[in-house]
Design an enzyme around this catalytic site. Sequence first.
Site, PDB file in Angstrom:
ATOM      1  CD  GLU A   9      -2.991  -0.871   2.349  1.00  5.75           C
ATOM      2  OE1 GLU A   9      -3.274   0.257   2.795  1.00  5.75           O
ATOM      3  OE2 GLU A   9      -3.405  -1.932   2.858  1.00  5.75           O
ATOM      4  CG  ASP A  85      -1.800  -2.006   5.726  1.00  8.46           C
ATOM      5  OD1 ASP A  85      -0.616  -2.240   5.432  1.00  8.46           O
ATOM      6  OD2 ASP A  85      -2.220  -0.857   5.971  1.00  8.46           O
ATOM      7  CG  ASP A  87      -6.506  -3.879   8.132  1.00  6.84           C
ATOM      8  OD1 ASP A  87      -6.470  -3.948   6.885  1.00  6.84           O
ATOM      9  OD2 ASP A  87      -6.263  -2.827   8.750  1.00  6.84           O
ATOM     10  CD  GLU A  89      -9.192   0.776   5.240  1.00  9.57           C
ATOM     11  OE1 GLU A  89      -9.279   1.814   4.588  1.00  9.57           O
ATOM     12  OE2 GLU A  89      -9.045   0.751   6.476  1.00  9.57           O
ATOM     13  CE1 TYR A 294      -1.538  -2.069   9.410  1.00 12.17           C
ATOM     14  CE2 TYR A 294      -3.281  -3.439  10.326  1.00 12.17           C
ATOM     15  CZ  TYR A 294      -2.872  -2.441   9.459  1.00 12.17           C
ATOM     16  OH  TYR A 294      -3.787  -1.814   8.648  1.00 12.17           O
ATOM     17  NE  ARG A 296      -5.508   2.199  10.593  1.00 10.21           N
ATOM     18  CZ  ARG A 296      -4.568   2.688   9.784  1.00 10.21           C
ATOM     19  NH1 ARG A 296      -3.738   1.849   9.185  1.00 10.21           N
ATOM     20  NH2 ARG A 296      -4.436   3.983   9.582  1.00 10.21           N
ATOM     21  CG  HIS A 339      -3.378  -8.445  12.959  1.00 12.09           C
ATOM     22  ND1 HIS A 339      -3.749  -7.389  13.750  1.00 12.09           N
ATOM     23  CD2 HIS A 339      -4.138  -8.363  11.842  1.00 12.09           C
ATOM     24  CE1 HIS A 339      -4.690  -6.690  13.125  1.00 12.09           C
ATOM     25  NE2 HIS A 339      -4.951  -7.255  11.982  1.00 12.09           N
TER      26      HIS A 339
END
Length: 577
Positions: A9, A85, A87, A89, A294, A296, A339
């Site tokens: 990303e 990423d 997740d 999203e 990470y 989030r 995670h």
Amino acid sequence: MPKNLVIVESPSKSKTIEKYLGKDFKVLSSKGHIRDLSTKGKFGLGVDLEDHFKPTYTTIKGKKTVIDELKKEVKKADFVYLATDPDREGEAISWHLYDALKLNEHNYDRIVFNEITKKAVLDSFAHARKIDQDLVNSQETRRILDRIIGFRLSKLIQSKTAGSSAGRVQSVALKLVVDREREITAFNAEEYWTITALFAEFDADLCWYNHKDIKVEDEIQANEILAKLDKTFTIESVEKKKRNRKAKMPFITSTLQQEASTKLGFSAKKTMSVAQKLYEGISLENETVGLISYMRTDSTRLSDDFIGATLHYIEAKYGKEYIGFARKAKKTENVQDAHEAIRPTSIERDPLLVRAYLSDDEYKLYRLIYYRALASLMKDAKTENTTAILDNHNYQFKATGQIIVFDGYLKVYGDYEKADDKILPPLDTYQSNVIVANEIVKEQHFTKPPARYTEAKLIKEMEELGIGRPSTYATILDNIKSRGYVNLVEKKFQPTEIGIEVTDKLQSCFDHIINVEYTAKMESDLDNIAEGKKVWYRTLEAFYKEFEPALQDAFDKLKKKEPEKTGEACPNCGSDL
């Protein structure tokens, strides 16, 4: 020429990862999202309301060049790895890349890593998989829900109030602020008095009369009690108890935002921005590496590798007596355990060792994350708590003390948690069993209303109520501030007139949808979609069947706000301005 193409990303990530992979790999960036829902179709929602909410996507402005460049590289590559990423999203962004770049099912894989370190990146290739469509469906359902509510409710709000927008979670967060303000306005303060005996080395507070709770309601009662007391107290009992003080779990997104707010004075938006840099990669002396995992996440889990390395580090640096263990948090509803908790990527990277490579804000946040994770694997601190009961003419006063007998995790986390000793003299050794006060004083107090929400408290409340997601808290708080719905007064949220008006109008028509319970249930539905337990479009159909009639009713029912007269006349026609 490189045979493998890896798409991430962020451009800063691509440079770091390319160094790890070597000459057979080319790493490029999508620079975030490449597509979003179009504004075509009924109400400009970008979804077909008649055909199971089938979405139509459009390229985000400025991203056509990115997509064209990626398409060229895909043609040159033998194999493509989507490394967005870890997740929902990120999963959705991978799916959009797969679709927009017209990848072949047989020459692509999805890889995920929780930290940007050489080991984690290389290991991810051993666990390559295909895109998880259930995760994509969950994220896209969230996006469609937010589009429908955002577009449709915002149009209502703009036509009927001075407000500019409404949102699925934003409006619930605003309601929490407005409800709290009303609690404060309706609060009636009650008077009460305290009576305190002041000794040379400590104080003791009046708590009981004849061992029953006592409440001193006014000054007359306080004076009557003082008249019955003298300065000589009998030591009735001294009780000592050993207590363990546990370290807190490592950070998740919400607790990081809360702690950074209270300890560092960072806004949630700033915390996430700084954490993003620490995650994506910092150039150290001989390498570029992500310093934290990470950021989030709502899982407190730590990897076995990190636990093992950290326990060894604790023994080597602090001694065996400081070695703790990894506590397992209770699995709570709506927690995604895909995670880990937020932690340093290497426990060997002491904050002081990397300070020269970090800005002040990066250093402060890294230090907080580092010591929270380290402390979570250290032994409990041990305290000795003393409670002394002193009697004076059948009035019992209480004095408390605490000393730390073993500092445990406070050895490293003491800067962030109060750990001061409060020492009582050895009252249990007084032979006469009597102690004399210097003075006995009274003081007037009034009960206080509930406090307004700080950023930290509002995030905590949203987390506990199960509304929103870790990645959304900062944006939600930023939205209610930027829309003029709240002001920050002494770092606390106070709703504006517009914020109150918007909340009241929404509640008059949507109290069954814009509320905590409904919003939390929707998060559960999204989780069930992610786990393949629910069909995504059926969730949307059930929601829309309830929402659209209520919206039409609101357009008919709510009166448009009257324009305010300025008191001046129009210079052209003479009418009121």
